[in-house]
Design an enzyme around this catalytic site. Structure first.
Site, PDB file in Angstrom:
ATOM      1  N   ALA A 132      29.017  39.521  33.348  1.00  0.00           N
ATOM      2  CA  ALA A 132      28.018  39.408  34.417  1.00  0.00           C
ATOM      3  C   ALA A 132      28.516  38.484  35.537  1.00  0.00           C
ATOM      4  O   ALA A 132      29.248  37.544  35.249  1.00  0.00           O
ATOM      5  CB  ALA A 132      26.713  38.864  33.840  1.00  0.00           C
ATOM      6  N   PRO A 133      28.163  38.781  36.782  1.00  0.00           N
ATOM      7  CA  PRO A 133      27.244  39.827  37.247  1.00  0.00           C
ATOM      8  C   PRO A 133      27.859  41.221  37.374  1.00  0.00           C
ATOM      9  O   PRO A 133      27.163  42.175  37.637  1.00  0.00           O
ATOM     10  CB  PRO A 133      26.815  39.301  38.626  1.00  0.00           C
ATOM     11  CG  PRO A 133      27.985  38.509  39.100  1.00  0.00           C
ATOM     12  CD  PRO A 133      28.582  37.867  37.869  1.00  0.00           C
ATOM     13  N   GLY A 135      31.101  42.058  39.077  1.00  0.00           N
ATOM     14  CA  GLY A 135      32.037  42.356  40.166  1.00  0.00           C
ATOM     15  C   GLY A 135      33.351  42.925  39.652  1.00  0.00           C
ATOM     16  O   GLY A 135      33.848  43.929  40.175  1.00  0.00           O
ATOM     17  N   LYS A 136      33.878  42.307  38.630  1.00  0.00           N
ATOM     18  CA  LYS A 136      35.182  42.766  38.117  1.00  0.00           C
ATOM     19  C   LYS A 136      35.004  43.989  37.217  1.00  0.00           C
ATOM     20  O   LYS A 136      35.845  44.883  37.221  1.00  0.00           O
ATOM     21  CB  LYS A 136      35.894  41.617  37.400  1.00  0.00           C
ATOM     22  CG  LYS A 136      36.232  40.486  38.365  1.00  0.00           C
ATOM     23  CD  LYS A 136      36.916  39.329  37.714  1.00  0.00           C
ATOM     24  CE  LYS A 136      37.018  38.150  38.688  1.00  0.00           C
ATOM     25  NZ  LYS A 136      35.700  37.485  38.946  1.00  0.00           N
ATOM     26  N   ASP A 181      28.189  37.312  22.626  1.00  0.00           N
ATOM     27  CA  ASP A 181      29.062  36.214  23.043  1.00  0.00           C
ATOM     28  C   ASP A 181      30.514  36.646  22.850  1.00  0.00           C
ATOM     29  O   ASP A 181      30.889  37.085  21.755  1.00  0.00           O
ATOM     30  CB  ASP A 181      28.743  34.981  22.178  1.00  0.00           C
ATOM     31  CG  ASP A 181      29.431  33.727  22.695  1.00  0.00           C
ATOM     32  OD1 ASP A 181      30.595  33.811  23.132  1.00  0.00           O
ATOM     33  OD2 ASP A 181      28.794  32.657  22.670  1.00  0.00           O
ATOM     34  N   CYS A 252      37.529  30.795  38.295  1.00  0.00           N
ATOM     35  CA  CYS A 252      37.357  30.422  39.703  1.00  0.00           C
ATOM     36  C   CYS A 252      37.374  28.893  39.795  1.00  0.00           C
ATOM     37  O   CYS A 252      36.526  28.289  40.424  1.00  0.00           O
ATOM     38  CB  CYS A 252      36.087  31.015  40.290  1.00  0.00           C
ATOM     39  SG  CYS A 252      34.586  30.528  39.427  1.00  0.00           S
TER      40      CYS A 252
END
Lengths: 324, 196
Positions: A132-133, A135-136, A181, A252
């Site tokens: 999530a969310p 993008g990748k 998880d 990131c």
């Protein structure tokens, strides 16, 4: 802690321990200041045209330009555009084009790089360990032309809803979403996958320009908690691929504790893992090889970084591993 | 996804659910995906997913370990116990309209009507600039923009396009069942109450 570190931390509003680490990492006072200054600059948002819904991205560009946006092509990612000017209304998140999945909105360019390096194909069995969310996940689905398989894991009840909304909004059909998880994926799947993307949850020390609260939010204890969890996730990622399988680790964050040191500690127990030279669409900066007297595992030298002050994008760490 | 009560998933086939689908959707799916494996996940409602071979294999593996997929493959829509019996997904409708090059069971809505619809609003007569049969009162109707993109689903308040024409400008002709704004608003997708 030196006076110059304390002054720099005060001037830019950081916890002093963070600046102290940046100096250890970059080994150059001026470069640290350049990085902190770059974190003060705002980033252009990025629109990734959804080629699963549009055969010609110029149609999207035309539609957004008619709404008052100005876009600039990103030369190394054909379907992505930096948004260089926005009208007062609508916002990029509320256009009809966004709602109907004609594009995915990225906060910066760097997050486009990991899926382009992992380069999944429709023959691959892909695992996205902390999805999530999305993008990748959605970018990989696009690269795979909506074929093959992506298993996307997300433990949070709220965040998996966002993931599913994005997957559906973009018209993606090759995913299985599981509320799980990532640390247990190797127990559930064994070495089933051929490619794993681990965008590890992190302190966000590479996206301070997007969320300045991260200058002060993270304590040293928080950082170490992330470090421990990242190691568990990476072990699980490596245990989820079979022989010849690849794992891409990314965060990131510019913090070595979340990157090189995670790799270094985990790889110690994985002699049969090699780190692969990155074929990156942008030239990456070298990783940190020594930090507070700790020499990181030699294999880590093939990993790469982006910095805000040298790449004009978020600070990311990227490393590609292969199981022999 | 279905929240709350325990969700159970099982494999199925198109044949099992064909009787629940509107005729045009049943025909399209039979023509294109006759042999596909479906996954039905239920608690109060039933969500229907279409699985490729590789996805079906993984879902089987997951389910045998006591796990429930949150979603899998191509989401086709949801089955209900009462009318409307099937609420198709936006992606199913968009694919069907694109591949058949034919609009069916749909309202085309002008931009000024789409704006409130995308915030959960209903459709007024004056916003509808195109109507495609069959349109049945109390049944789902696709809501498209003039760009022929599917923006959502409404519950028709009119029986056919002729009745639509006879309605006054400010009369509601379809209530909002789902719109693409939901993807961003992040509302829960539980069972909704239908007034009609």
């Amino acid at each position: 802690m030196s006076r110059e570190v304390r002054e720099l931390a005060e001037r830019y509003g950081y916890r002093p321990y963070m600046v102290s680490r940046y100096l250890e990492m970059l080994r150059d006072y001026r470069e640290v200041e350049n990085m902190l200054r770059a974190f003060e600059e705002s980033l252009n948002q990025v629109v990734r045209c959804n080629t699963l819904k549009l055969t010609d991205c110029r149609e999207l560009v035309g539609r957004l330009e008619r709404l008052g946006f100005s876009l600039r092509s990103i030369e190394w990612c054909g379907e992505a555009y930096e948004v260089v000017r926005e009208p007062e209304k609508p916002s990029l998140g509320s256009t009809h084009e966004h709602l109907t999945g004609l594009y995915y909105l990225h906060r910066g360019k760097a997050s486009l790089i990991p899926p382009m390096i992992l380069r999944p194909t429709k023959e691959d069995l892909v695992l996205d360990l902390a999805a999530a969310p999305g993008g990748k996940t959605t970018h990989m689905a696009q690269i795979m032309r909506n074929e093959g398989l992506i298993v996307a894991l997300e433990p949070s009840k709220e965040r998996i809803k966002i993931l599913r909304n994005n997957v559906e909004r973009l018209g993606i059909k090759n995913t299985v979403l599981l509320r799980l998880d990532g640390r247990v994926s190797s127990k559930v799947f064994g070495g089933f996958f051929s490619k794993v993307l681990l965008d590890a949850p992190c302190t966000g020390e590479g996206i301070i320009m997007i969320d300045p609260s991260r200058k002060t939010k993270t304590t040293l204890e928080d950082l170490m908690r992330h470090h421990e969890k990242q190691k568990e996730l990476l072990r699980s990622a490596l245990g989820s691929v079979g022989s010849g399988g690849r794992v891409l680790y990314t965060t990131c964050s510019v913090a070595p504790e979340e990157n090189e040191l995670v790799l270094s500690e985990v790889l110690r127990d994985w002699e049969d893992v090699k780190v692969v030279s990155l074929e990156s669409p942008v030239k990456l900066a070298p990783p940190v090889t020594e930090y507070y007297g700790i020499r990181v595992d030699d294999r880590v030298r093939f990993c790469g970084r982006t910095y805000p002050h040298t790449h004009g994008m978020e600070g990311f760490f990227i490393c590609l591993m292969e199981l022999r | 996804m279905l929240d709350g009560a325990e969700v159970r998933c099982r494999e199925s086939s198109l044949r099992e659910i064909l009787g629940e689908l509107p005729q045009h959707i049943a025909e399209y799916l039979t023509r294109k995906y006759a042999r596909a494996t479906l996954l039905l996940c239920s608690n109060k409602i039933t969500e229907v997913f279409m699985l490729s071979e590789v996805i079906a294999g993984v879902v089987g593996r997951v389910v045998t370990q006591g796990l429930t997929p949150y979603s899998a493959g191509f989401y086709l829509g949801r089955l209900r116990k009462s009318k409307p019996r099937f609420i198709p997904s936006i992606n199913l409708l968009q694919e069907m309209f694109r591949e058949t090059r034919e609009l069916i069971n749909a309202f085309v809505v002008a931009d000024e009507g789409l704006k409130p619809f995308l915030y959960g609003g209903d459709i007024l007569r004056k916003s509808v600039v195109g109507c495609y049969e069959p349109v049945r009162k109390g049944e789902v109707v696709a809501v498209l923009g003039t760009d022929k993109i599917v923006y959502g689903l409404g519950l028709s308040r009119v029986e056919g396009c002729e009745e639509l024409k006879s309605r006054k400008d400010l009369e509601e002709v379809a209530s909002n069942v789902f719109d693409v704004g939901w993807y961003i608003r992040g509302e829960a997708r539980g069972e909704r109450k239908y007034k009609g």
